[in-house]
Design an enzyme around this catalytic site. Structure first.
Site, PDB file in Angstrom:
ATOM      1  N   TRP A 164       0.803  -1.089  -0.095  1.00  0.00           N
ATOM      2  CA  TRP A 164      -0.107  -0.049  -0.039  1.00  0.00           C
ATOM      3  C   TRP A 164       0.806   1.271   0.084  1.00  0.00           C
ATOM      4  O   TRP A 164       0.692   2.165  -0.705  1.00  0.00           O
ATOM      5  CB  TRP A 164      -0.981  -0.066   1.186  1.00  0.00           C
ATOM      6  N   ASP A 165       2.128   1.075   0.670  1.00  0.00           N
ATOM      7  CA  ASP A 165       2.957   2.300   0.700  1.00  0.00           C
ATOM      8  C   ASP A 165       3.273   2.772  -0.760  1.00  0.00           C
ATOM      9  O   ASP A 165       3.464   3.849  -1.082  1.00  0.00           O
ATOM     10  CB  ASP A 165       4.054   1.949   1.501  1.00  0.00           C
ATOM     11  N   PHE A 166       4.033   1.500  -1.414  1.00  0.00           N
ATOM     12  CA  PHE A 166       4.229   1.793  -2.828  1.00  0.00           C
ATOM     13  C   PHE A 166       3.387   2.100  -3.739  1.00  0.00           C
ATOM     14  O   PHE A 166       3.507   2.915  -4.470  1.00  0.00           O
ATOM     15  CB  PHE A 166       5.173   0.616  -3.285  1.00  0.00           C
TER      16      PHE A 166
END
Length: 409
Positions: free
Chosen positions: A163-165
């Site tokens: 989700w961060d990327f």
């Protein structure tokens, strides 16, 4: 590195993964990215894993192509410099709180057409990280062996902070959308992207949310099987595990040919009264098909079967440990994605990824290193803010500005 974004200066006041990813991707396309950190380093400066010299390999790889300005961000003067730099650039990305000293309002007061991208936790202001957002998404409770009991089985987290990327990539797109709007209208934009909304929006966009509401229940665990199609991991005679997938008639036909199971497929179709020319029947009767394909795999060593699969045009790949993948010549050494190691702050030399996108017939250039903390402090203050050498020396002497930590880590 390409020059598609040359002439664009992006100020980044951020930490961890999502926000630094925005600057990394923009920098790989030629943007002048200035990362602003506290003089002691950001919250991610010592993020595991560290080399023996105390350098973070995570930080090193997420901050390639960037310049580093180290300021005392707890002081009023240091904060004023950060705001002035963002205003001078005209665009910034941050994951600091909405009402921090780097608020859109504070910078836009000096630069009305500012384009700012702010990564948040949840839309209502609650904090979030990749792993907590993932817990809310439902995916960890659909991951794991099919035989696990639905009531008592534990959740299975995703190791990659996906989700961060995804958020970082989406924010790079969001930034360019804001810049496009400013080019057309002259208006600035405050663009807020909650990490939680990226996760839940992706659940919705994938159709999974509609699926859960339509069926009125959760999807069952499937182990390594592909939902709604034919695909699973198998083991060859010599113990090699590999994954196959068939989402098209060509892929399905390739698997049948490579495994040599055409007669078995025909017999199974007769027994079950179905035709395996569609995803639905292949998925519904997957266990019978899995048993048939595994029995065939038992007769082949992996290299023989891999040759047959490749010749038949099937879609497959052998499972590797990540250490094996890092040393695989096809994936890394012979892959033009990777370039030679620059002079990394860690002193450790290894293949480095270029931009994931490539432009045919245009040289991508070799990857650039990450900066040392504060390596470009004097340059940025002089070139971007026009400070004199005397003023910069004063800021350094009083601890507002830090220069390179190359020799004092």
């Amino acid at each position: 590195m390409y020059d598609l974004l040359s002439g664009l200066t992006l100020v980044e006041v951020s930490s961890f993964v999502a926000s630094p990813t925005v600057g990394l991707y923009c920098g790989q396309f030629g943007a002048n990215v200035i990362r602003v950190d506290h003089v002691a380093g950001g919250l991610d400066y010592d993020r595991y894993m560290l080399t023996r010299e105390g350098r973070s390999l995570s930080w090193e790889n997420l901050n390639r192509t960037k310049k580093s300005l180290a300021l005392d961000l707890r002081s009023g003067e240091g904060r004023e410099l950060a705001v002035a730099l963002a205003a001078e650039a005209g665009q910034m990305v941050t994951n600091l709180p909405v009402n921090s000293f780097m608020s859109h309002e504070a910078v836009a007061a000096k630069r009305p057409d500012l384009v700012s991208v702010r990564i948040m936790g949840w839309h209502d202001g609650r904090q979030a990280m990749d792993f907590t957002v993932h817990a809310a998404s439902g995916y960890p409770l659909m991951t794991g062996p099919a035989e696990w009991d639905a009531e008592s089985a534990p959740p299975v987290n995703q190791l990659l902070p996906a989700w961060d990327f995804i958020t970082g990539a989406y924010c790079a797109f969001t930034l360019l959308a804001g810049l496009r709007h400013r080019d057309r209208s002259g208006e600035g934009s405050e663009l807020r992207v909650p990490l939680g909304d990226v996760a839940m929006g992706t659940v919705a966009n994938s159709g999974a949310m509609a699926e859960m509401l339509y069926r009125g229940a959760d999807r069952e665990r499937l182990g390594n099987a592909i939902w709604g199609a034919f695909g699973k991991d198998f083991r060859s005679r010599d113990g090699k595990r590999f994954m196959v997938a068939a989402l098209t008639p060509k892929q399905w036909g390739g698997l049948i040919e490579a495994f040599g199971v055409s007669e078995g497929i025909a017999a199974l179709e007769t027994t079950l009264g179905v035709r395996f020319d569609n995803d639905h029947d292949r998925f519904v009767h997957r266990e019978s098909l899995f048993a048939l394909f595994q029995k065939a795999a038992d007769a082949f060593d992996y290299e023989t079967l891999a040759t047959r699969l490749a010749k038949a045009g099937a879609t497959f790949e052998r499972y590797r440990t990540m250490h094996e993948a890092a040393n695989d010549p096809v994936l890394v050494a012979d892959n033009p994605l990777f370039g030679p190691s620059p002079a990394n702050p860690s002193g450790f030399h290894y293949p480095v990824a270029r931009s994931f996108a490539n432009i045919p017939d245009r040289e991508a250039g070799d990857p650039l290193p990450a900066p040392y903390l504060g390596e470009h402090s004097e340059q940025v203050l002089a070139e971007n803010l026009g400070l004199s050498s005397g003023e910069i020396a004063r800021l350094i002497d009083c601890g507002i500005v830090r220069t390179s930590d190359k020799d004092n880590r």
